[in-house]
Write a protein that holds these residues in place. Structure first.
Motif, short mmCIF file in Angstrom:
data_model
loop_
_atom_site.label_atom_id
_atom_site.label_comp_id
_atom_site.label_asym_id
_atom_site.label_seq_id
_atom_site.Cartn_x
_atom_site.Cartn_y
_atom_site.Cartn_z
N SER B 18 0.84 -1.19 0.00
CA SER B 18 0.00 0.00 0.00
C SER B 18 0.87 1.25 0.00
CB SER B 18 -0.90 0.02 1.24
OG SER B 18 -1.71 -1.13 1.27
N ALA B 20 0.52 5.86 0.11
CA ALA B 20 -0.34 7.04 0.21
C ALA B 20 0.46 8.27 -0.16
CB ALA B 20 -0.88 7.18 1.64
N THR B 76 -5.40 13.30 0.43
CA THR B 76 -4.55 12.13 0.32
C THR B 76 -5.10 11.19 -0.75
OG1 THR B 76 -5.76 11.02 2.08
CG2 THR B 76 -3.75 12.18 2.70
N LYS B 78 -4.63 7.19 -1.98
CA LYS B 78 -4.10 5.91 -1.52
C LYS B 78 -4.27 4.85 -2.60
CE LYS B 78 -5.15 6.85 3.35
NZ LYS B 78 -5.90 6.42 4.55
#
Lengths: 111, 113
Positions: B18, B20, B76, B78
């Motif tokens: 992951s 961000a 943000t 992601k």
């Protein structure tokens, strides 16, 4: 979805030469913008053209919007090494809803 | 006037991880955009916010991408989980309400291995 095409894809010229790059679409655009992007940076707006047939000048750069608002051109007179970069056209479709970028013309001006 | 700020500038991750990205637009700009620019292509709009509401997210791959702008300021983006084809520069831009001129940040270059 509107599609903007740009030509040429790449252009390499000597300092002092003139050049023209093109932005074309089969659809009408309410306005078109030209951006220049340098490596490692985001695009920077050069000009916005709104009226069909409009011509705008920015020092050695001349921008033209086609009469039918489907195409635009950017002409650079006496290119300088500082003009090197990726030139992107972008615009809103005739409904002002969808904003799209063309693929860009990568210009290299050699000393 | 401070420009659009983005961080990090570079990120390298492995697929399935992951990541961000953060964007701070120009103060007072109501509209915020996230773009994906794959090498050799023009930027592609992923999502557009007007204040903290989504105006257009039609090209956002919602199975793996998400974005938020909770207080109408910072945003943000992601990606979870990342794929190899997500390798690109992610650009954030902002514009004042009612104007079409967009001001871009320097971008975040993502490499997915």
């Amino acid at each position: 979805t509107q599609l903007l095409e740009q030509s040429p894809q790449f252009l390499s010229i000597q300092e002092g030469e003139n050049l023209t790059v093109y932005c074309n679409s089969s659809s009408v655009f309410s306005s078109l913008q030209w951006y220049r992007q340098e490596p490692g940076e985001g695009p920077v707006l050069l000009v916005t053209v709104v009226t069909g047939g409009e011509v705008k000048k920015l020092k050695r750069l001349t921008f033209q919007f086609g009469d039918a608002r489907k195409d635009s051109s950017l002409h650079i007179t006496a290119a300088q090494t500082g003009d090197t970069g990726l030139y992107l056209c972008a615009g809103f479709d005739n409904y002002g809803q969808n904003f799209v970028f063309g693929p860009g013309t990568r210009l290299s001006v050699l000393p | 006037e401070a420009g659009v700020a983005q961080s990090p500038r570079y990120k390298i991750i492995e697929k399935r991880q992951s990541v961000a990205f953060w964007c701070n637009p120009i103060s007072g700009h109501a509209t915020l955009y996230w773009y994906q620019q794959i090498l050799g292509q023009g930027p592609k709009l992923l999502i557009q916010f007007q204040n903290n509401g989504v105006v257009d997210d039609s090209q956002l791959p919602k199975d793996r991408f998400s974005a938020e702008r909770l207080k109408g300021v910072d945003s943000t983006l992601k990606i979870q989980p990342a794929k190899l084809e997500d390798s690109a520069v992610y650009l954030c831009a902002s514009s004042p309400s009612g104007r079409r001129e967009q001001f871009f940040g320097p971008g975040t270059r993502l490499t997915v291995l």
